[in-house]
Design an enzyme around this catalytic site. Structure first.
Site, PDB file in Angstrom:
ATOM      1  N   LYS A 176      -3.439  12.056  -3.173  1.00  0.00           N
ATOM      2  CA  LYS A 176      -2.334  12.337  -2.246  1.00  0.00           C
ATOM      3  C   LYS A 176      -1.067  12.753  -2.994  1.00  0.00           C
ATOM      4  CE  LYS A 176      -4.285   9.537   1.392  1.00  0.00           C
ATOM      5  NZ  LYS A 176      -4.195   8.401   2.316  1.00  0.00           N
TER       6      LYS A 176
ATOM      7  N   CYS B 284      -7.632   6.137  10.847  1.00  0.00           N
ATOM      8  CA  CYS B 284      -7.979   4.858  10.202  1.00  0.00           C
ATOM      9  C   CYS B 284      -6.961   3.777  10.530  1.00  0.00           C
ATOM     10  CB  CYS B 284      -8.106   4.996   8.685  1.00  0.00           C
ATOM     11  SG  CYS B 284      -9.398   6.094   8.159  1.00  0.00           S
TER      12      CYS B 284
ATOM     13  N   ASP C 151       0.862  -1.172   0.000  1.00  0.00           N
ATOM     14  CA  ASP C 151       0.000   0.000   0.000  1.00  0.00           C
ATOM     15  C   ASP C 151       0.906   1.232   0.000  1.00  0.00           C
ATOM     16  OD1 ASP C 151      -1.525   2.184   0.691  1.00  0.00           O
ATOM     17  OD2 ASP C 151      -2.530   1.224   2.393  1.00  0.00           O
TER      18      ASP C 151
HETATM   19  C1  LIG Z   1      -5.082   7.343   2.500  1.00  0.00           C
HETATM   20  C2  LIG Z   1      -4.646   5.955   2.691  1.00  0.00           C
HETATM   21  C3  LIG Z   1      -5.447   4.887   2.280  1.00  0.00           C
HETATM   22  C4  LIG Z   1      -6.824   5.078   1.710  1.00  0.00           C
HETATM   23  O1  LIG Z   1      -6.809   5.799   0.534  1.00  0.00           O
HETATM   24  P1  LIG Z   1      -8.201   6.199  -0.155  1.00  0.00           P
HETATM   25  O2  LIG Z   1      -7.778   7.243  -1.146  1.00  0.00           O
HETATM   26  O3  LIG Z   1      -9.077   6.749   0.922  1.00  0.00           O
HETATM   27  O4  LIG Z   1      -8.761   4.982  -0.781  1.00  0.00           O
HETATM   28  C5  LIG Z   1      -4.947   3.620   2.444  1.00  0.00           C
HETATM   29  N1  LIG Z   1      -3.743   3.383   2.992  1.00  0.00           N
HETATM   30  C6  LIG Z   1      -2.955   4.392   3.397  1.00  0.00           C
HETATM   31  C7  LIG Z   1      -1.613   4.079   3.981  1.00  0.00           C
HETATM   32  C8  LIG Z   1      -3.381   5.711   3.269  1.00  0.00           C
HETATM   33  O5  LIG Z   1      -2.591   6.702   3.683  1.00  0.00           O
END
Ligand SMILES: *Cc1c(COP(=O)(O)O)cnc(C)c1O
Length: 404
Positions: free
Chosen positions: A224, A362, A198
């Protein structure tokens, strides 16, 4: 050396005031701000060549299709993927992970092991829990240490011949830790396990070379990395993408359809059912061009300066604890001050025009590990300045005085 004042002029939002104060935007780990070139690309698309792609014979459709496929190639080049069709465009990191997790339902069996790290975002936990519930696969967790790093010894011991999948973030969004994904990928491959990284939190700061990493899947979100919301990137190695079944059925993802049998389109279309976020995909390419024009080495060097400057200043505040103190981290500082609730600090900072994130980010398992309800998180980008950090630290000192 970056000319930060010039860079700041590229971001119209940085000129605005919030609650009568100049905006200090330190919530970059949640989403980055959008440079004018990306805004222009969005306006240009809807003003000049808005059309559905891959199907029309008419000129507008051709132009839109060309621009969309060029964006895919830009993304491929940026990440050094071997082929454009290994880049699948989705709606976000979350969508990309769910696509892979749902595909693995048919490739994984009861008793197989899935390894996930203790540092994950919920979007890299919940889809695997759902997969394990559906298949009977066992979900195990790579533990973390007090410094906010993965316990690599425990990881090496956990990997075994039943391990089929390993999921780790490249950078933790809650703590900023840069994980040693090179070792994780090599170790997982030694038992033929697939690895999904990720990269949502790494890609704003690091330009990964996916062939060099030899990773199986790598996912991130355009919003991002100076792009728009609603676009996600999923890199998958050709062999894996061919093995995975389609995610959603619909238009665009088929070769032929009859009621007896449908055959699926090749890559990448097999995973791109329906009309995609055409404008968003194109704007994602423009955002990457913009970041590359600044340069990822320069970005990392400058953000590291901001991180060190802010860390030194924050540690002078009595009772302040920083969570995540790895030597390898991006410009994210997660902290609490004494027993003050992070939400209260965030509310006062907002009154002063300063945007930070408060809560569990989260990543509840990390908060549970530290036995805290959440943290205040300040996350910096290349368009932030030391002067903004001064404003933030002053504001924080005021907030602490009012709350303690
Ligand atoms: C922001 C983030 C996500 C989720 O991204 P979305 O654009 O909301 O789908 C997943 N993993 C990490 C490490 C993040 O920073």
């Amino acid at each position: 050396m970056l000319d930060i004042q010039k860079i700041r002029e590229d971001f119209p939002i940085l000129n605005r005031e919030v609650n009568g104060k100049p905006l200090v935007y330190f919530d970059n780990a949640a989403t980055s701000q959008t440079p004018q070139v990306v805004i222009d690309a969005i306006v240009d698309y809807y003003s000049n060549y808005n059309a559905n792609i891959h199907r029309g014979v008419h000129s507008l459709s051709q132009e839109a299709t060309d621009a969309y496929e060029k964006a895919r190639i830009k993304i491929q080049k940026h990440f050094n993927a071997a082929h454009p069709y290994e880049i699948i465009l989705t709606s976000g990191t979350t969508d990309s992970i769910n696509l892979v997790a749902s595909g693995f339902e048919s490739l994984i069996q009861k008793g197989d092991e899935i390894l996930v790290s203790a540092l994950e975002h919920h979007s890299n936990i919940v889809p695997w829990q759902m997969l394990s519930e559906k298949t009977g696969a066992i979900l195990n967790v790579i533990p973390m240490t007090q410094s906010g790093e993965l316990d690599m010894d425990a990881f090496a011991k956990a990997v075994n011949s039943t391990t089929k999948l390993v999921f780790v973030n490249h950078v933790s969004n809650a703590l900023g830790t840069i994980n040693d994904i090179e070792t994780i990928i090599t170790t997982a491959h030694s038992v033929n396990a697939a690895v999904l990284i990720d990269g949502a939190q790494a890609t704003p700061h690091i330009k990964p070379d996916l062939q060099d990493l030899d990773v199986d899947f790598y996912v991130c979100s355009a919003h991002k990395i100076c792009g728009p919301t609603g676009v996600g990137i999923l890199y998958g190695k050709k062999e894996w993408l061919e093995k995975l079944p389609p995610y959603q059925g619909g238009g665009e993802m088929i070769e032929t359809v009859t009621f007896e049998k449908t055959t699926y389109a090749g890559l990448p279309h097999k995973f791109e059912a329906g009309t995609p976020n055409i404008c968003g995909g194109i704007a994602t390419g423009v955002g990457l061009d913009y970041m590359n024009s600044i340069g990822f080495d320069a970005i990392a060097t400058y953000e590291n300066e901001l991180l060190n400057y802010a860390t030194q200043k924050l540690l002078k505040i009595q009772g302040l604890t920083i969570y995540g103190i790895s030597q390898h981290k991006t410009a994210v500082i997660s902290f609490n001050v004494g027993a003050i609730h992070p939400y209260d600090i965030g509310t006062i900072l907002d009154k002063l025009g300063i945007a930070v994130r408060t809560g569990h980010h989260c990543a509840q398992p990390i908060m549970d590990f530290y036995s805290i309800p959440g943290t205040v998180r300040a996350s910096f980008s290349f368009y932030n300045t030391k002067e903004e950090i001064d404003v933030f630290v002053n504001g924080l000192e005021r907030a602490v005085m009012m709350l303690s």
